[in-house]
Design a protein around this motif. Sequence first.
Motif, PDB file in Angstrom:
ATOM      1  N   CYS A 278       0.026   0.489  -1.007  1.00 15.54           N
ATOM      2  CA  CYS A 278       0.794  -0.363  -1.910  1.00 15.54           C
ATOM      3  C   CYS A 278       2.281  -0.122  -1.690  1.00 15.54           C
ATOM      4  O   CYS A 278       2.690   0.994  -1.356  1.00 15.54           O
ATOM      5  CB  CYS A 278       0.405  -0.025  -3.358  1.00 15.54           C
TER       6      CYS A 278
ATOM      7  N   GLU B 279       7.384   0.613  -5.044  1.00 13.95           N
ATOM      8  CA  GLU B 279       7.856   0.133  -6.343  1.00 13.95           C
ATOM      9  C   GLU B 279       6.723  -0.528  -7.132  1.00 13.95           C
ATOM     10  O   GLU B 279       6.619  -0.370  -8.343  1.00 13.95           O
ATOM     11  CB  GLU B 279       9.009  -0.866  -6.177  1.00 13.95           C
ATOM     12  N   ILE B 280       5.903  -1.275  -6.438  1.00  7.97           N
ATOM     13  CA  ILE B 280       4.776  -1.946  -7.090  1.00  7.97           C
ATOM     14  C   ILE B 280       3.736  -0.912  -7.510  1.00  7.97           C
ATOM     15  O   ILE B 280       3.131  -1.026  -8.581  1.00  7.97           O
ATOM     16  CB  ILE B 280       4.171  -3.022  -6.152  1.00  7.97           C
TER      17      ILE B 280
ATOM     18  N   VAL C   1       4.168   2.129  -8.547  1.00  6.70           N
ATOM     19  CA  VAL C   1       4.603   2.762  -9.800  1.00  6.70           C
ATOM     20  C   VAL C   1       4.361   1.822 -10.972  1.00  6.70           C
ATOM     21  O   VAL C   1       3.848   2.229 -12.020  1.00  6.70           O
ATOM     22  CB  VAL C   1       6.094   3.173  -9.708  1.00  6.70           C
ATOM     23  N   ARG C   2       4.725   0.562 -10.814  1.00  9.34           N
ATOM     24  CA  ARG C   2       4.536  -0.414 -11.897  1.00  9.34           C
ATOM     25  C   ARG C   2       3.062  -0.568 -12.250  1.00  9.34           C
ATOM     26  O   ARG C   2       2.684  -0.575 -13.429  1.00  9.34           O
ATOM     27  CB  ARG C   2       5.128  -1.769 -11.507  1.00  9.34           C
ATOM     28  N   LEU C   3       2.201  -0.670 -11.229  1.00  6.41           N
ATOM     29  CA  LEU C   3       0.765  -0.811 -11.475  1.00  6.41           C
ATOM     30  C   LEU C   3       0.209   0.394 -12.224  1.00  6.41           C
ATOM     31  O   LEU C   3      -0.613   0.247 -13.139  1.00  6.41           O
ATOM     32  CB  LEU C   3       0.017  -1.001 -10.154  1.00  6.41           C
ATOM     33  N   ARG C   4       0.662   1.582 -11.856  1.00  3.28           N
ATOM     34  CA  ARG C   4       0.202   2.801 -12.529  1.00  3.28           C
ATOM     35  C   ARG C   4       0.626   2.813 -13.994  1.00  3.28           C
ATOM     36  O   ARG C   4      -0.121   3.282 -14.856  1.00  3.28           O
ATOM     37  CB  ARG C   4       0.749   4.033 -11.817  1.00  3.28           C
ATOM     38  N   GLU C   5       1.819   2.311 -14.275  1.00  5.02           N
ATOM     39  CA  GLU C   5       2.309   2.266 -15.655  1.00  5.02           C
ATOM     40  C   GLU C   5       1.531   1.256 -16.488  1.00  5.02           C
ATOM     41  O   GLU C   5       1.298   1.469 -17.674  1.00  5.02           O
ATOM     42  CB  GLU C   5       3.798   1.918 -15.676  1.00  5.02           C
ATOM     43  N   GLU C   6       1.132   0.148 -15.884  1.00  9.16           N
ATOM     44  CA  GLU C   6       0.476  -0.941 -16.610  1.00  9.16           C
ATOM     45  C   GLU C   6      -1.036  -0.800 -16.716  1.00  9.16           C
ATOM     46  O   GLU C   6      -1.644  -1.395 -17.615  1.00  9.16           O
ATOM     47  CB  GLU C   6       0.798  -2.279 -15.928  1.00  9.16           C
ATOM     48  N   HIS C   7      -1.655  -0.034 -15.802  1.00 10.17           N
ATOM     49  CA  HIS C   7      -3.121   0.029 -15.747  1.00 10.17           C
ATOM     50  C   HIS C   7      -3.594   1.477 -15.632  1.00 10.17           C
ATOM     51  O   HIS C   7      -3.407   2.099 -14.582  1.00 10.17           O
ATOM     52  CB  HIS C   7      -3.648  -0.767 -14.554  1.00 10.17           C
TER      53      HIS C   7
ATOM     54  N   ASN D 110      -2.510   4.171  -3.893  1.00  6.59           N
ATOM     55  CA  ASN D 110      -3.083   4.246  -5.232  1.00  6.59           C
ATOM     56  C   ASN D 110      -4.587   4.450  -5.132  1.00  6.59           C
ATOM     57  O   ASN D 110      -5.219   3.970  -4.182  1.00  6.59           O
ATOM     58  CB  ASN D 110      -2.846   2.938  -6.005  1.00  6.59           C
TER      59      ASN D 110
END
Length: 117
Positions: free
Chosen positions: A52, A55-56, A58-64, A79
């Motif tokens: 991945c 930057e994406i 990190v965002r995915l980990r924060e959201e899911h 990931n």
Amino acid sequence: MTPQELRAFCLEFNASAEEFPFGPETSVFKVLGKLFALSHLDGEPLTVNLKCEPEIAVRLREEHPAIVPGWHMNKRHWNTVTVGELPDHMVRELIEDSYDLVVAGLPKAERLRLDRP
């Protein structure tokens, strides 16, 4: 998504192959020799490691909560996704994104070879 569906989807991509360099229990899906997905298909829960954009990732980990830094992988670029905790369409998109990232990193001649029918 079942383990069989995960395996079949990974093998649908152009020039993809399944190998077992870490033993018979770990499926490693590659495109022209480069890893894009790794899974213990008999694992409970079913997980898959996917490449991945940092930057994406990190965002995915924060959201899911079902997406965490890649287990035994470079955590900046990989990931680990718990398959049954996300919608199937999202898992498919993440797998496709991983494949596309790996293909983008291939030498131009190999990328062109993938585009040919």
